[in-house]
Design a protein around this motif. Structure first.
Motif, PDB file in Angstrom:
ATOM      1  N   PHE A  35     -27.264  36.298 -33.751  1.00  0.00           N
ATOM      2  CA  PHE A  35     -28.616  36.836 -33.582  1.00  0.00           C
ATOM      3  C   PHE A  35     -28.947  37.910 -34.617  1.00  0.00           C
ATOM      4  CE2 PHE A  35     -27.648  35.410 -29.181  1.00  0.00           C
ATOM      5  CZ  PHE A  35     -28.642  34.447 -29.101  1.00  0.00           C
ATOM      6  N   LEU A  36     -27.920  38.587 -35.110  1.00  0.00           N
ATOM      7  CA  LEU A  36     -28.146  39.665 -36.072  1.00  0.00           C
ATOM      8  C   LEU A  36     -28.157  39.181 -37.516  1.00  0.00           C
ATOM      9  CD1 LEU A  36     -25.820  42.344 -34.438  1.00  0.00           C
ATOM     10  CD2 LEU A  36     -28.301  42.139 -34.241  1.00  0.00           C
ATOM     11  N   GLY A  37     -27.768  37.936 -37.729  1.00  0.00           N
ATOM     12  CA  GLY A  37     -27.792  37.377 -39.069  1.00  0.00           C
ATOM     13  C   GLY A  37     -26.662  37.878 -39.951  1.00  0.00           C
ATOM     14  N   THR A  38     -25.578  38.342 -39.357  1.00  0.00           N
ATOM     15  CA  THR A  38     -24.446  38.827 -40.136  1.00  0.00           C
ATOM     16  C   THR A  38     -23.373  37.744 -40.228  1.00  0.00           C
ATOM     17  OG1 THR A  38     -23.406  39.779 -38.172  1.00  0.00           O
ATOM     18  CG2 THR A  38     -24.858  41.214 -39.437  1.00  0.00           C
ATOM     19  N   GLU A  39     -22.284  38.090 -40.890  1.00  0.00           N
ATOM     20  CA  GLU A  39     -21.158  37.163 -41.068  1.00  0.00           C
ATOM     21  C   GLU A  39     -20.503  36.867 -39.717  1.00  0.00           C
ATOM     22  OE1 GLU A  39     -18.744  34.816 -43.477  1.00  0.00           O
ATOM     23  OE2 GLU A  39     -20.427  36.063 -44.145  1.00  0.00           O
ATOM     24  N   PRO A  40     -20.287  35.595 -39.372  1.00  0.00           N
ATOM     25  CA  PRO A  40     -19.639  35.281 -38.093  1.00  0.00           C
ATOM     26  C   PRO A  40     -18.170  35.718 -38.071  1.00  0.00           C
ATOM     27  CG  PRO A  40     -20.268  33.270 -39.236  1.00  0.00           C
ATOM     28  CD  PRO A  40     -20.695  34.415 -40.091  1.00  0.00           C
ATOM     29  N   PHE A  41     -17.664  35.916 -36.870  1.00  0.00           N
ATOM     30  CA  PHE A  41     -16.270  36.325 -36.703  1.00  0.00           C
ATOM     31  C   PHE A  41     -15.336  35.155 -36.979  1.00  0.00           C
ATOM     32  CE2 PHE A  41     -18.382  39.547 -34.073  1.00  0.00           C
ATOM     33  CZ  PHE A  41     -17.798  40.687 -34.594  1.00  0.00           C
ATOM     34  N   PRO A  42     -14.053  35.440 -37.239  1.00  0.00           N
ATOM     35  CA  PRO A  42     -13.093  34.356 -37.484  1.00  0.00           C
ATOM     36  C   PRO A  42     -12.861  33.536 -36.205  1.00  0.00           C
ATOM     37  CG  PRO A  42     -11.986  36.486 -37.459  1.00  0.00           C
ATOM     38  CD  PRO A  42     -13.455  36.750 -37.404  1.00  0.00           C
ATOM     39  N   PRO A  43     -12.304  32.350 -36.347  1.00  0.00           N
ATOM     40  CA  PRO A  43     -12.114  31.469 -35.177  1.00  0.00           C
ATOM     41  C   PRO A  43     -11.285  32.069 -34.046  1.00  0.00           C
ATOM     42  CG  PRO A  43     -11.789  30.242 -37.202  1.00  0.00           C
ATOM     43  CD  PRO A  43     -11.937  31.683 -37.581  1.00  0.00           C
ATOM     44  N   ILE A  44     -10.387  32.999 -34.348  1.00  0.00           N
ATOM     45  CA  ILE A  44      -9.582  33.591 -33.276  1.00  0.00           C
ATOM     46  C   ILE A  44     -10.470  34.360 -32.296  1.00  0.00           C
ATOM     47  CG2 ILE A  44      -9.048  35.724 -34.514  1.00  0.00           C
ATOM     48  CD1 ILE A  44      -6.607  33.814 -32.308  1.00  0.00           C
ATOM     49  N   ALA A  45     -11.577  34.889 -32.762  1.00  0.00           N
ATOM     50  CA  ALA A  45     -12.501  35.601 -31.879  1.00  0.00           C
ATOM     51  C   ALA A  45     -13.104  34.643 -30.858  1.00  0.00           C
ATOM     52  CB  ALA A  45     -13.598  36.276 -32.692  1.00  0.00           C
ATOM     53  N   TYR A  46     -13.348  33.414 -31.272  1.00  0.00           N
ATOM     54  CA  TYR A  46     -13.882  32.429 -30.341  1.00  0.00           C
ATOM     55  C   TYR A  46     -12.826  32.019 -29.316  1.00  0.00           C
ATOM     56  CZ  TYR A  46     -17.840  32.160 -33.468  1.00  0.00           C
ATOM     57  OH  TYR A  46     -18.938  32.477 -34.216  1.00  0.00           O
ATOM     58  N   ALA A  47     -11.558  32.058 -29.717  1.00  0.00           N
ATOM     59  CA  ALA A  47     -10.471  31.740 -28.785  1.00  0.00           C
ATOM     60  C   ALA A  47     -10.365  32.805 -27.695  1.00  0.00           C
ATOM     61  CB  ALA A  47      -9.160  31.600 -29.533  1.00  0.00           C
ATOM     62  N   VAL A  48     -10.639  34.056 -28.037  1.00  0.00           N
ATOM     63  CA  VAL A  48     -10.590  35.134 -27.047  1.00  0.00           C
ATOM     64  C   VAL A  48     -11.668  34.919 -25.984  1.00  0.00           C
ATOM     65  CG1 VAL A  48     -10.811  37.636 -26.722  1.00  0.00           C
ATOM     66  CG2 VAL A  48      -9.585  36.745 -28.696  1.00  0.00           C
ATOM     67  N   CYS A  49     -12.743  34.258 -26.339  1.00  0.00           N
ATOM     68  CA  CYS A  49     -13.808  33.975 -25.371  1.00  0.00           C
ATOM     69  C   CYS A  49     -13.317  33.085 -24.235  1.00  0.00           C
ATOM     70  CB  CYS A  49     -14.992  33.309 -26.062  1.00  0.00           C
ATOM     71  SG  CYS A  49     -15.787  34.340 -27.282  1.00  0.00           S
TER      72      CYS A  49
END
Length: 80
Positions: A35-49
């Motif tokens: 939503f902020l238009g910044t660089e997305p986090f690495p895939p490990i951040a999605y794993a924490v979800c």
């Protein structure tokens, strides 16, 4: 103020709630860059979800353990 005794499964419900909250915060943090238009986090951040779902499963296991203990207690009190 009276303290209620800890029932079987209460610890699992508390732990599940904490894990769920960590997963929910991670989800909000991971989605924010979209939503902020910044660089997305690495895939490990999605794993924490995924902790959000794991926390739900842990808490559900605690509830089922508590239900089983209450059923066993009710069966032992009730004459057959």
């Amino acid at each position: 103020m009276t303290a209620t005794p800890s029932a079987p499964g209460d610890g699992l419900v508390r732990a599940g709630a904490i894990v769920f909250i960590v997963g929910a915060v991670a989800t909000l943090v991971t989605v924010a860059p979209l939503f902020l238009g910044t660089e997305p986090f690495p895939p490990i951040a999605y794993a924490v979800c995924m902790l959000m779902g794991a926390g739900f499963v842990i808490a559900a296991g605690g509830v089922l353990r508590s239900v089983a203990a209450q059923r066993r207690a009710a069966k032992s009190v009730t004459p057959s």
